[in-house]
Design an enzyme around this catalytic site. Structure first.
Site, PDB file in Angstrom:
ATOM      1  N   ASP A   4       0.936  -1.298   0.026  1.00  0.00           N
ATOM      2  CA  ASP A   4      -0.110   0.142  -0.190  1.00  0.00           C
ATOM      3  C   ASP A   4       1.040   1.129  -0.032  1.00  0.00           C
ATOM      4  O   ASP A   4       1.522   1.475   1.000  1.00  0.00           O
ATOM      5  CB  ASP A   4      -0.961  -0.047   1.246  1.00  0.00           C
ATOM      6  CG  ASP A   4      -1.887   1.175   1.301  1.00  0.00           C
ATOM      7  OD1 ASP A   4      -1.877   2.067   0.468  1.00  0.00           O
ATOM      8  OD2 ASP A   4      -2.455   1.383   2.487  1.00  0.00           O
ATOM      9  N   LEU A   5       0.967   1.864  -1.216  1.00  0.00           N
ATOM     10  CA  LEU A   5       2.105   3.006  -1.293  1.00  0.00           C
ATOM     11  C   LEU A   5       1.493   4.225  -0.673  1.00  0.00           C
ATOM     12  O   LEU A   5       2.266   5.007  -0.228  1.00  0.00           O
ATOM     13  CB  LEU A   5       1.950   3.568  -2.590  1.00  0.00           C
ATOM     14  CG  LEU A   5       3.418   2.691  -3.730  1.00  0.00           C
ATOM     15  CD1 LEU A   5       4.475   3.172  -3.209  1.00  0.00           C
ATOM     16  CD2 LEU A   5       3.024   1.406  -3.812  1.00  0.00           C
ATOM     17  N   ASN A  31       4.731   2.789 -10.254  1.00  0.00           N
ATOM     18  CA  ASN A  31       3.331   3.086 -11.144  1.00  0.00           C
ATOM     19  C   ASN A  31       2.322   3.387 -10.467  1.00  0.00           C
ATOM     20  O   ASN A  31       1.095   4.010 -10.997  1.00  0.00           O
ATOM     21  CB  ASN A  31       3.304   1.953 -12.074  1.00  0.00           C
ATOM     22  CG  ASN A  31       2.321   1.887 -13.246  1.00  0.00           C
ATOM     23  OD1 ASN A  31       2.149   2.954 -13.884  1.00  0.00           O
ATOM     24  ND2 ASN A  31       1.197   1.113 -12.856  1.00  0.00           N
ATOM     25  N   THR A  52       0.488   8.765  -1.856  1.00  0.00           N
ATOM     26  CA  THR A  52       0.401   7.469  -2.509  1.00  0.00           C
ATOM     27  C   THR A  52       1.158   7.807  -3.681  1.00  0.00           C
ATOM     28  O   THR A  52       2.076   6.735  -4.268  1.00  0.00           O
ATOM     29  CB  THR A  52      -1.171   7.519  -3.000  1.00  0.00           C
ATOM     30  OG1 THR A  52      -2.061   7.272  -1.864  1.00  0.00           O
ATOM     31  CG2 THR A  52      -1.286   5.987  -3.682  1.00  0.00           C
ATOM     32  N   SER A  86       2.573  12.311 -15.349  1.00  0.00           N
ATOM     33  CA  SER A  86       1.421  12.529 -16.290  1.00  0.00           C
ATOM     34  C   SER A  86       1.649  13.977 -16.799  1.00  0.00           C
ATOM     35  O   SER A  86       2.316  14.886 -16.302  1.00  0.00           O
ATOM     36  CB  SER A  86       0.126  12.484 -15.569  1.00  0.00           C
ATOM     37  OG  SER A  86      -0.942  13.299 -16.208  1.00  0.00           O
ATOM     38  N   TYR A 108      -7.485  23.288  -1.119  1.00  0.00           N
ATOM     39  CA  TYR A 108      -7.355  22.220  -1.720  1.00  0.00           C
ATOM     40  C   TYR A 108      -8.081  22.120  -3.094  1.00  0.00           C
ATOM     41  O   TYR A 108      -9.221  22.466  -3.134  1.00  0.00           O
ATOM     42  CB  TYR A 108      -7.564  20.954  -0.848  1.00  0.00           C
ATOM     43  CG  TYR A 108      -7.299  19.649  -1.352  1.00  0.00           C
ATOM     44  CD1 TYR A 108      -6.395  19.059  -1.678  1.00  0.00           C
ATOM     45  CD2 TYR A 108      -8.898  18.915  -2.076  1.00  0.00           C
ATOM     46  CE1 TYR A 108      -6.324  17.763  -2.296  1.00  0.00           C
ATOM     47  CE2 TYR A 108      -8.661  17.864  -2.782  1.00  0.00           C
ATOM     48  CZ  TYR A 108      -7.380  17.324  -2.976  1.00  0.00           C
ATOM     49  OH  TYR A 108      -7.366  16.060  -3.463  1.00  0.00           O
TER      50      TYR A 108
END
Length: 235
Positions: A4-5, A31, A52, A86, A108
């Protein structure tokens, strides 16, 4: 192996378990990714997309770096690290990385936060590349834009999911096409020796000015080191 990143504890356990197997490690492809989530904090009290998409990969890469270096030396084959970024890295917050307000819900914006994490992916790869070149280690680090791909990455944006369903086969890559640039940078002989580059459609592409800011990359590196050392986000 479970990983779990978004959790530093999970990343540390994964790295320990992997290293206990005494396996070589030639390629590391960072990734994992989530996109445009509502504001949430990770278990380590870091904004979830940044935790993450960047911090988890930063910690994982650092914990596995010695294995990557040793494998490259023992095998006499170039090691490669690939960060999947990205084109959205161009649409981060105005300041690029909100160091002082990273996990502050005020101001945010879910898409800007995603762009921030993808900008961090490129800066991370560039700083690794600089350090490896300085150490004269035969390991490269690059970043890629895989393209717009038909996956569940867009689950928090229903209109994009609808677009994928209506026009996906005409304007959006399938999973195999989306993986092409990542595989090219990880495996192709033409990329040998290239490091600190940004790729799209299996070619070197132009990243933003912020993505090529060496001082920002070093600042992010130090900031990320501090985050993982403390295991929590500064107030």
């Amino acid at each position: 192996m479970d990983l779990d990143l978004s959790s530093m504890a999970s990343v540390k356990k994964f790295a320990e378990d992997f290293k206990s197997l005494n396996l070589p490690l030639n390629l590391l492809i960072n990734n994992a990714g989530i996109m445009a989530t509502p504001f949430m904090l990770s278990k380590d009290s870091i904004e979830l997309q940044f935790a993450t998409n960047h911090v988890g990969h930063f910690l994982l890469t650092n914990l596995l770096m010695e294995t990557i270096r040793k494998t490259a030396s023992a095998s006499r084959k170039e090691g490669r690290i690939v960060n999947v970024s990205s084109r959205r890295h161009q649409f981060s917050y105005l300041e690029g990385i909100r160091f002082a307000k990273l996990s502050d819900p005020s101001g945010y914006n879910s898409l800007s936060a995603y762009g921030q994490s993808k900008l961090a992916n490129i800066l991370h790869a560039n700083e690794i590349a600089r350090q490896l070149k300085e150490d004269r280690v035969e390991v490269t680090a690059n970043s890629v834009h895989p393209g717009l791909i038909a996956t569940n990455l867009f689950r928090h944006y229903s209109f994009v999911t609808g677009l994928v369903g209506l026009a996906g086969k005409f304007v959006i890559k399938n999973v195999q096409q989306g993986a092409a640039t990542t595989c090219y940078v990880a495996l192709h002989p033409e990329v040998k020796g290239m490091s600190g580059q940004y790729f799209a459609d299996s070619n070197i592409a132009k990243a933003s000015l912020q993505a090529n800011d060496a001082e920002l990359a070093k600042k992010l590196w130090d900031f990320s080191l501090d985050l993982v050392r403390r295991g929590t986000n500064p107030s």
